[in-house]
Design an enzyme around this catalytic site. Structure first.
Site, PDB file in Angstrom:
ATOM      1  N   CYS A  30       0.869  -1.175   0.000  1.00  0.00           N
ATOM      2  CA  CYS A  30       0.000   0.000   0.000  1.00  0.00           C
ATOM      3  C   CYS A  30       0.908   1.228   0.000  1.00  0.00           C
ATOM      4  O   CYS A  30       2.129   1.106   0.090  1.00  0.00           O
ATOM      5  CB  CYS A  30      -0.929  -0.012   1.209  1.00  0.00           C
ATOM      6  SG  CYS A  30      -0.076  -0.258   2.772  1.00  0.00           S
ATOM      7  N   TYR A  47       2.358  11.244 -12.695  1.00  0.00           N
ATOM      8  CA  TYR A  47       0.942  11.470 -12.392  1.00  0.00           C
ATOM      9  C   TYR A  47       0.855  12.187 -11.049  1.00  0.00           C
ATOM     10  O   TYR A  47       1.778  12.126 -10.240  1.00  0.00           O
ATOM     11  CB  TYR A  47       0.158  10.143 -12.326  1.00  0.00           C
ATOM     12  CG  TYR A  47       0.571   9.227 -11.199  1.00  0.00           C
ATOM     13  CD1 TYR A  47      -0.061   9.280  -9.953  1.00  0.00           C
ATOM     14  CD2 TYR A  47       1.610   8.311 -11.364  1.00  0.00           C
ATOM     15  CE1 TYR A  47       0.329   8.443  -8.911  1.00  0.00           C
ATOM     16  CE2 TYR A  47       2.009   7.475 -10.328  1.00  0.00           C
ATOM     17  CZ  TYR A  47       1.372   7.552  -9.102  1.00  0.00           C
ATOM     18  OH  TYR A  47       1.761   6.734  -8.073  1.00  0.00           O
ATOM     19  N   ASP A 247      -2.969  -2.448  -2.272  1.00  0.00           N
ATOM     20  CA  ASP A 247      -2.519  -1.409  -3.210  1.00  0.00           C
ATOM     21  C   ASP A 247      -3.245  -0.078  -2.995  1.00  0.00           C
ATOM     22  O   ASP A 247      -3.212   0.806  -3.840  1.00  0.00           O
ATOM     23  CB  ASP A 247      -2.636  -1.838  -4.681  1.00  0.00           C
ATOM     24  CG  ASP A 247      -1.866  -0.916  -5.605  1.00  0.00           C
ATOM     25  OD1 ASP A 247      -0.817  -0.385  -5.187  1.00  0.00           O
ATOM     26  OD2 ASP A 247      -2.328  -0.686  -6.738  1.00  0.00           O
TER      27      ASP A 247
HETATM   28  C1  0GY Z   1       1.267   0.346  -7.721  1.00  0.00           C
HETATM   29  C2  0GY Z   1       0.966   0.716  -9.044  1.00  0.00           C
HETATM   30  C3  0GY Z   1       1.196   1.822  -9.760  1.00  0.00           C
HETATM   31  C4  0GY Z   1       1.909   2.956  -9.391  1.00  0.00           C
HETATM   32  C5  0GY Z   1       3.021   2.946  -8.689  1.00  0.00           C
HETATM   33  O1  0GY Z   1       5.071   3.795  -8.096  1.00  0.00           O
HETATM   34  C6  0GY Z   1       3.957   4.056  -8.531  1.00  0.00           C
HETATM   35  O2  0GY Z   1       3.597   5.179  -8.842  1.00  0.00           O
HETATM   36  O3  0GY Z   1       3.406   1.848  -8.095  1.00  0.00           O
HETATM   37  C7  0GY Z   1       0.703   1.787 -11.133  1.00  0.00           C
HETATM   38  O4  0GY Z   1       0.352   2.850 -11.668  1.00  0.00           O
HETATM   39  O5  0GY Z   1       0.614   0.696 -11.726  1.00  0.00           O
HETATM   40  O6  0GY Z   1       2.160  -0.442  -7.483  1.00  0.00           O
HETATM   41  O7  0GY Z   1       0.584   0.741  -6.795  1.00  0.00           O
END
Ligand code: 0GY
Length: 291
Positions: A30, A47, A247
């Site tokens: 998480c 993002y 997550d």
């Molecule tokens: C996750 C998934 C994502 C993002 C990140 O590091 C991150 O920004 O992990 C994703 O966009 O697939 O692992 O929570």
């Protein structure tokens, strides 16, 4: 440069899970985001998330019947690990962390992270999330964190596995694969791409895998039954090397923020016995993060 917006906030009102996790269950994947006023997002992020502060994470943990968190540094905070460390500091020993570092990190900083509860670093190979880091830089980081007893979390997209596999196999410590290796649900469990990943897990006893993120892979949506065979195969084949997590707050979900209660209800489908559930939710994460 920030490339993506339109980020969906986390579910405002998740349902109470029907499944009750065993005592001491760990959400082993998480994130915390911000709050931006205190922990600004990284200029190089791809993002911009909504704020997802530690208080909300801890409240969700309790609501879902979970006991502990592993907070993974996400790309929107890049190498500024302060929000994650701050969450560990106020968790009352109920959270551990995975950091994102460059090779400029000092040994003193690594030791301070370790004291705060960091037990791993994340190498992110997902092109939409991060800029490329040269292999030799990652090798030098790996060589420095292995003696701390840390592991390396790798996040990649399954089609890139053939290109990355030998590098992963050369890493000098435990390797933890994010999100089941991101298999294609349309192709199925028996697809050569997925079978290649399963063979890697079979051949390398230092590899672990997170059976996370059915909401990212599903074609049919909740209750994510189309993803269950992938998770269940991994849990049954590698019962002592699997981890589960929510997550939360689900960065980059474009259509729908998943109901975290429904994600908890996937657990007994991928881990059908009490023994598998205890290994997945308690024994494995405790061995990796609290030993
Ligand atoms: C996750 C998934 C994502 C993002 C990140 O590091 C991150 O920004 O992990 C994703 O966009 O697939 O692992 O929570």
């Amino acid at each position: 440069m920030v490339m993506s917006s339109g980020y969906i906030p986390f579910h405002p009102n998740p349902s109470k899970p029907k499944y009750q996790p065993p005592a001491g269950a760990v959400d082993a994947h998480c994130h915390v985001f911000g709050p931006e006023s205190r922990f600004p997002y990284a200029p190089e992020r791809k993002y911009t998330p909504c704020d997802a502060p530690k208080e909300k994470l801890f409240a969700l943990r309790d609501f879902l019947g979970l006991d502990k968190n592993v907070i993974v540094q996400a790309s929107c905070h890049s190498k500024d690990n302060r929000a994650m460390i701050d969450a560990l500091d106020s968790s009352n020993n109920k959270a551990r962390g995975v950091a994102f570092v460059g090779e400029e990190v000092t040994d003193a900083e690594l030791k301070a992270f370790d004291r705060a509860g960091v037990r791993g670093v994340r190498f992110n190979f997902v092109r939409r999330l991060v800029d490329f880091t040269p292999r030799d830089v990652l090798e030098r980081i790996a060589a420095r964190v292995a003696p701390l007893g840390w592991h390396i979390v790798v996040y990649f997209e399954m089609p890139d596995l053939p290109e990355l596999e030998s590098f992963f196999a050369s890493l000098p410590t435990t390797v933890v694969v994010d999100h089941m290796g991101t298999p294609s649900v349309a192709k199925g469990v028996d697809d050569p791409e997925n079978q290649r990943f399963i063979r890697l897990m079979e051949n390398r006893e230092n590899f672990w895998v997170k059976v996370t993120c059915p909401e990212r892979m599903t074609l049919k949506g909740p209750p994510y039954d189309d993803v269950v065979p992938f998770g269940r195969t991994l849990v049954e084949k590698f019962p002592d090397r699997v981890l589960w997590g929510t997550d939360w707050p689900h960065p980059n979900m474009k259509k729908e923020a998943p109901d975290d209660g429904l994600l908890v209800d996937v657990i007994p489908k991928i881990a059908p016995t009490a023994a598998l559930q205890k290994a997945l939710l308690v024994d494995n994460p405790m061995r990796l993060y609290w030993a």
